[in-house]
Design a protein around this motif. Structure first.
Motif, PDB file in Angstrom:
ATOM      1  N   ILE A  16      -4.785  99.319  58.608  1.00 37.79           N
ATOM      2  CA  ILE A  16      -5.706 100.114  59.431  1.00 37.79           C
ATOM      3  C   ILE A  16      -6.221 101.356  58.440  1.00 37.79           C
ATOM      4  O   ILE A  16      -5.187 101.966  58.074  1.00 37.79           O
ATOM      5  N   ASP A  17      -7.383 101.790  58.683  1.00 37.81           N
ATOM      6  CA  ASP A  17      -7.814 102.805  57.875  1.00 37.81           C
ATOM      7  C   ASP A  17      -7.294 104.024  58.434  1.00 37.81           C
ATOM      8  O   ASP A  17      -7.146 104.423  59.567  1.00 37.81           O
ATOM      9  N   LYS A  18      -6.828 105.130  57.614  1.00 36.99           N
ATOM     10  CA  LYS A  18      -6.143 106.237  57.930  1.00 36.99           C
ATOM     11  C   LYS A  18      -7.009 107.015  58.808  1.00 36.99           C
ATOM     12  O   LYS A  18      -6.408 107.830  59.611  1.00 36.99           O
ATOM     13  N   ALA A  19      -8.474 107.199  58.622  1.00 32.79           N
ATOM     14  CA  ALA A  19      -9.371 107.805  59.463  1.00 32.79           C
ATOM     15  C   ALA A  19      -9.055 107.292  61.021  1.00 32.79           C
ATOM     16  O   ALA A  19      -9.224 107.991  61.925  1.00 32.79           O
ATOM     17  N   LYS A  20      -8.932 105.928  61.127  1.00 36.33           N
ATOM     18  CA  LYS A  20      -8.860 105.467  62.498  1.00 36.33           C
ATOM     19  C   LYS A  20      -7.564 105.762  63.053  1.00 36.33           C
ATOM     20  O   LYS A  20      -7.480 106.142  64.561  1.00 36.33           O
ATOM     21  N   LEU A  21      -6.566 105.907  62.149  1.00 33.87           N
ATOM     22  CA  LEU A  21      -5.210 106.427  62.863  1.00 33.87           C
ATOM     23  C   LEU A  21      -5.067 107.808  63.271  1.00 33.87           C
ATOM     24  O   LEU A  21      -4.580 108.204  64.212  1.00 33.87           O
ATOM     25  N   ASP A  22      -5.742 108.506  62.399  1.00 31.42           N
ATOM     26  CA  ASP A  22      -5.927 110.049  62.975  1.00 31.42           C
ATOM     27  C   ASP A  22      -6.523 110.138  64.102  1.00 31.42           C
ATOM     28  O   ASP A  22      -6.209 110.960  64.925  1.00 31.42           O
ATOM     29  N   PHE A  23      -7.654 109.466  64.142  1.00 34.16           N
ATOM     30  CA  PHE A  23      -8.303 109.384  65.301  1.00 34.16           C
ATOM     31  C   PHE A  23      -7.522 109.330  66.641  1.00 34.16           C
ATOM     32  O   PHE A  23      -7.643 109.848  67.565  1.00 34.16           O
ATOM     33  N   LEU A  24      -6.677 108.220  66.551  1.00 35.86           N
ATOM     34  CA  LEU A  24      -5.765 107.772  67.558  1.00 35.86           C
ATOM     35  C   LEU A  24      -4.778 108.686  67.917  1.00 35.86           C
ATOM     36  O   LEU A  24      -4.457 109.094  69.023  1.00 35.86           O
ATOM     37  N   SER A  67     -11.551  93.804  67.523  1.00 34.15           N
ATOM     38  CA  SER A  67     -10.440  93.315  68.429  1.00 34.15           C
ATOM     39  C   SER A  67      -9.172  93.222  67.678  1.00 34.15           C
ATOM     40  O   SER A  67      -8.063  93.123  68.202  1.00 34.15           O
ATOM     41  N   GLU A  68      -9.154  92.897  66.564  1.00 34.02           N
ATOM     42  CA  GLU A  68      -8.065  92.813  65.492  1.00 34.02           C
ATOM     43  C   GLU A  68      -7.250  94.046  65.535  1.00 34.02           C
ATOM     44  O   GLU A  68      -5.821  94.156  65.732  1.00 34.02           O
ATOM     45  N   ASP A  69      -7.720  95.046  65.281  1.00 34.25           N
ATOM     46  CA  ASP A  69      -7.297  96.488  65.052  1.00 34.25           C
ATOM     47  C   ASP A  69      -6.729  96.900  66.438  1.00 34.25           C
ATOM     48  O   ASP A  69      -5.390  97.259  66.620  1.00 34.25           O
ATOM     49  N   VAL A  70      -7.492  96.474  67.581  1.00 36.58           N
ATOM     50  CA  VAL A  70      -6.978  96.946  69.021  1.00 36.58           C
ATOM     51  C   VAL A  70      -5.663  96.315  69.317  1.00 36.58           C
ATOM     52  O   VAL A  70      -4.681  96.798  69.758  1.00 36.58           O
ATOM     53  N   ALA A  71      -5.828  94.971  69.089  1.00 41.09           N
ATOM     54  CA  ALA A  71      -4.486  94.190  69.312  1.00 41.09           C
ATOM     55  C   ALA A  71      -3.264  94.597  68.455  1.00 41.09           C
ATOM     56  O   ALA A  71      -2.086  94.594  69.118  1.00 41.09           O
ATOM     57  N   ILE A  73      -2.768  97.457  66.796  1.00 43.28           N
ATOM     58  CA  ILE A  73      -2.280  99.064  67.432  1.00 43.28           C
ATOM     59  C   ILE A  73      -1.675  98.733  68.739  1.00 43.28           C
ATOM     60  O   ILE A  73      -0.566  99.455  68.949  1.00 43.28           O
ATOM     61  N   PHE A  74      -2.104  98.086  69.642  1.00 40.88           N
ATOM     62  CA  PHE A  74      -1.331  98.027  70.959  1.00 40.88           C
ATOM     63  C   PHE A  74      -0.075  97.500  70.817  1.00 40.88           C
ATOM     64  O   PHE A  74       1.046  98.144  71.320  1.00 40.88           O
ATOM     65  N   SER A  75       0.267  96.494  70.008  1.00 40.43           N
ATOM     66  CA  SER A  75       1.502  95.758  69.720  1.00 40.43           C
ATOM     67  C   SER A  75       2.272  96.870  69.200  1.00 40.43           C
ATOM     68  O   SER A  75       3.488  96.809  69.468  1.00 40.43           O
ATOM     69  N   VAL A  76       2.091  97.861  68.088  1.00 42.08           N
ATOM     70  CA  VAL A  76       2.678  98.651  67.589  1.00 42.08           C
ATOM     71  C   VAL A  76       3.036  99.939  68.520  1.00 42.08           C
ATOM     72  O   VAL A  76       4.345 100.221  68.680  1.00 42.08           O
ATOM     73  N   LEU A  77       2.185 100.363  69.087  1.00 44.06           N
ATOM     74  CA  LEU A  77       2.379 101.127  70.425  1.00 44.06           C
ATOM     75  C   LEU A  77       3.347 100.874  71.411  1.00 44.06           C
ATOM     76  O   LEU A  77       4.135 101.986  71.818  1.00 44.06           O
ATOM     77  N   LYS A  78       3.341  99.557  71.772  1.00 50.39           N
ATOM     78  CA  LYS A  78       4.192  98.905  72.584  1.00 50.39           C
ATOM     79  C   LYS A  78       5.727  99.206  72.306  1.00 50.39           C
ATOM     80  O   LYS A  78       6.617  99.773  73.022  1.00 50.39           O
TER      81      LYS A  78
END
Length: 99
Positions: A16-24, A67-71, A73-78
């Protein structure tokens, strides 16, 4: 979820792009200021305002999640979330999927 970024170091997020992770990360830190004190209508209004600001921020910074990013990220966050956190994430997710 507590405003820490331990989840961002999870090896599953390497693609996952670092910019996306920073945004999250910004999103999660800011979301901790939204609490359920007060009545449900007030909490919903705060959440809606927060979500609208996120939408603008993501557009302004040209950040989008497929949708792959979202899935992923949600699996990791859980893995790092409490049951209450997971419930909140599912509510936010259902908001976006209902549009």
């Amino acid at each position: 979820m507590e405003p820490n970024n331990e989840w961002m170091n999870d090896p599953e997020l390497q693609k996952i792009d670092k910019a996306k992770l920073d945004f999250l990360n910004k999103m999660f830190v800011q979301s901790t200021t939204i609490n359920s004190n007060g009545n449900q209508a007030e909490a919903q209004k705060k959440m809606m305002t927060f979500l609208m600001s996120l939408n603008k921020l993501s557009k302004d910074n040209n950040i989008s999640f497929d949708s792959e990013d979202v899935a992923l990220i949600f699996s990791v966050l859980k893995k790092y979330a409490t049951p209450d956190d997971i419930d909140k994430m599912q509510k936010i997710s259902s908001f976006f999927h209902s549009r």
